[in-house]
Write a protein that holds these residues in place. Structure first.
Motif, mmCIF file in Angstrom:
data_model
loop_
_atom_site.group_PDB
_atom_site.id
_atom_site.type_symbol
_atom_site.label_atom_id
_atom_site.label_comp_id
_atom_site.label_asym_id
_atom_site.label_seq_id
_atom_site.Cartn_x
_atom_site.Cartn_y
_atom_site.Cartn_z
ATOM 1 N N ASP A 138 34.467 16.306 5.075
ATOM 2 C CA ASP A 138 33.078 16.435 5.526
ATOM 3 C C ASP A 138 32.403 15.063 5.599
ATOM 4 O OD1 ASP A 138 33.392 19.180 5.689
ATOM 5 O OD2 ASP A 138 32.309 19.601 3.819
ATOM 6 N N VAL A 139 32.659 14.215 4.601
ATOM 7 C CA VAL A 139 32.088 12.869 4.597
ATOM 8 C C VAL A 139 32.664 12.053 5.753
ATOM 9 C CG1 VAL A 139 31.941 10.704 3.293
ATOM 10 C CG2 VAL A 139 31.558 12.881 2.139
ATOM 11 N N ARG A 140 33.969 12.191 6.005
ATOM 12 C CA ARG A 140 34.599 11.490 7.124
ATOM 13 C C ARG A 140 33.940 11.887 8.439
ATOM 14 N NH1 ARG A 140 37.179 12.555 11.236
ATOM 15 N NH2 ARG A 140 37.506 14.707 10.646
ATOM 16 N N THR A 141 33.706 13.176 8.625
ATOM 17 C CA THR A 141 33.059 13.665 9.842
ATOM 18 C C THR A 141 31.644 13.105 9.975
ATOM 19 O OG1 THR A 141 34.363 15.698 9.786
ATOM 20 C CG2 THR A 141 32.335 15.747 11.080
ATOM 21 N N ALA A 142 30.895 13.094 8.876
ATOM 22 C CA ALA A 142 29.525 12.567 8.908
ATOM 23 C C ALA A 142 29.505 11.073 9.203
ATOM 24 C CB ALA A 142 28.829 12.850 7.584
ATOM 25 N N LYS A 143 30.431 10.327 8.622
ATOM 26 C CA LYS A 143 30.478 8.884 8.843
ATOM 27 C C LYS A 143 30.852 8.590 10.297
ATOM 28 C CE LYS A 143 29.984 4.822 7.042
ATOM 29 N NZ LYS A 143 28.661 4.390 6.590
ATOM 30 N N GLU A 144 31.803 9.328 10.818
ATOM 31 C CA GLU A 144 32.193 9.159 12.215
ATOM 32 C C GLU A 144 31.007 9.474 13.135
ATOM 33 O OE1 GLU A 144 35.319 11.737 14.205
ATOM 34 O OE2 GLU A 144 36.430 9.910 13.702
ATOM 35 N N ARG A 145 30.275 10.531 12.825
ATOM 36 C CA ARG A 145 29.094 10.897 13.614
ATOM 37 C C ARG A 145 28.034 9.801 13.520
ATOM 38 N NH1 ARG A 145 26.747 16.625 12.721
ATOM 39 N NH2 ARG A 145 28.007 17.107 14.523
ATOM 40 N N GLU A 146 27.868 9.228 12.336
ATOM 41 C CA GLU A 146 26.899 8.139 12.166
ATOM 42 C C GLU A 146 27.184 7.012 13.149
ATOM 43 O OE1 GLU A 146 26.085 4.518 9.027
ATOM 44 O OE2 GLU A 146 27.041 6.339 8.294
#
Length: 62
Positions: free
Chosen positions: A43-51
């Motif tokens: 989930d953090v990886r997805t959020a960081k990529e989205r950032e």
């Protein structure tokens, strides 16, 4: 600002301490974690990529 980032990598790495989210964005690097669950790190990886791909600023600027 450039039209698009030339180099973007956001990956999950696991070791005996837990799961880490490591990123490289156009030469800038960082690591987040450790997270106990693989789902949380994903989930953090997805959020960081989205950032990096959808937002103009850093997640800490919000």
């Amino acid at each position: 600002m450039s039209k698009e980032k030339q180099l973007l990598s956001v990956v999950v790495r696991s070791d005996e301490e837990g799961h880490w989210v490591e990123w490289n964005n156009d030469g800038a690097t960082g690591s987040l974690g450790p997270y106990q669950s693989e789902k949380m790190s994903d989930d953090v990886r997805t959020a960081k990529e989205r950032e990096f791909t959808e937002n103009a600023g850093d997640i800490n600027d919000a």
